[in-house]
Design a protein around this motif. Structure first.
Motif, mmCIF file in Angstrom:
data_model
loop_
_atom_site.group_PDB
_atom_site.id
_atom_site.type_symbol
_atom_site.label_atom_id
_atom_site.label_comp_id
_atom_site.label_asym_id
_atom_site.label_seq_id
_atom_site.Cartn_x
_atom_site.Cartn_y
_atom_site.Cartn_z
ATOM 1 N N PRO A 46 29.652 35.635 39.719
ATOM 2 C CA PRO A 46 31.100 35.506 39.473
ATOM 3 C C PRO A 46 31.709 34.591 40.536
ATOM 4 C CG PRO A 46 30.419 37.811 39.454
ATOM 5 C CD PRO A 46 29.252 37.014 39.946
ATOM 6 N N LEU A 47 32.735 33.864 40.152
ATOM 7 C CA LEU A 47 33.385 32.934 41.066
ATOM 8 C C LEU A 47 34.856 33.280 41.227
ATOM 9 C CD1 LEU A 47 31.903 29.524 39.846
ATOM 10 C CD2 LEU A 47 31.188 30.875 41.816
ATOM 11 N N ARG A 48 35.341 33.074 42.431
ATOM 12 C CA ARG A 48 36.768 33.230 42.694
ATOM 13 C C ARG A 48 37.479 31.959 42.263
ATOM 14 N NH1 ARG A 48 37.843 35.995 48.389
ATOM 15 N NH2 ARG A 48 39.878 36.151 47.384
ATOM 16 N N HIS A 88 41.938 39.781 45.413
ATOM 17 C CA HIS A 88 40.589 39.235 45.241
ATOM 18 C C HIS A 88 40.283 39.280 43.747
ATOM 19 C CE1 HIS A 88 36.396 38.488 46.661
ATOM 20 N NE2 HIS A 88 36.131 38.989 45.474
ATOM 21 N N GLU A 90 37.889 37.695 40.621
ATOM 22 C CA GLU A 90 36.662 36.976 40.285
ATOM 23 C C GLU A 90 36.599 36.769 38.776
ATOM 24 O OE1 GLU A 90 33.501 38.333 43.684
ATOM 25 O OE2 GLU A 90 33.584 39.509 41.845
#
Length: 129
Positions: A46-48, A88, A90
């Motif tokens: 997963p990417l932010r 945060h 994701e």
């Protein structure tokens, strides 16, 4: 170029109709940013937001937000917000998004392999006009 009968059976006449739902999905996944977001997320983890923005160089905040909302609404991308400060969030591919990405990667490989020649040919043709 004529489409062979075996290939034609994969594309019923409906996809050529202007009101076919496939046109909407095709627009979402084949947009420049849609494709790049899907391919970036296909790399696994997963990417932010900021990581996606770096991977898809040149995407504006507005376009990244719009693309992620669209792909999430289509069920291709999931958004996971952790209840922490600072926020945060994701993004990852859903099962459907992963299935799509498996089919997109070979196409992108072909495009990456042939893009220099195609762009060069187009530039040469434009220069002779």
């Amino acid at each position: 170029m004529t489409v062979s009968p075996p290939l034609r059976r994969h594309f019923p006449d409906g996809v050529f109709s202007s009101d076919c739902p496939s046109r909407v999905v095709l627009d979402h996944v084949t947009s420049k940013w849609g494709t790049l977001v899907i391919l970036a997320l296909a790399e696994g983890e997963p990417l932010r937001w900021s990581e996606l923005r770096r991977r898809a160089e040149g995407v504006s905040e507005k376009m990244l937000a719009q693309t992620l909302r669209t792909l999430e609404a289509d069920g291709l991308v999931s958004r996971h917000a952790r209840p922490v400060v600072p926020p945060h969030v994701e993004y990852a591919l859903t099962a459907r998004g992963s299935e799509l990405a498996e089919r997109m990667v070979p196409l992108m490989d072909w495009i990456a392999d042939h893009a220099p020649a195609i762009v060069g040919d187009a530039e040469a043709a434009a220069a002779t006009r």
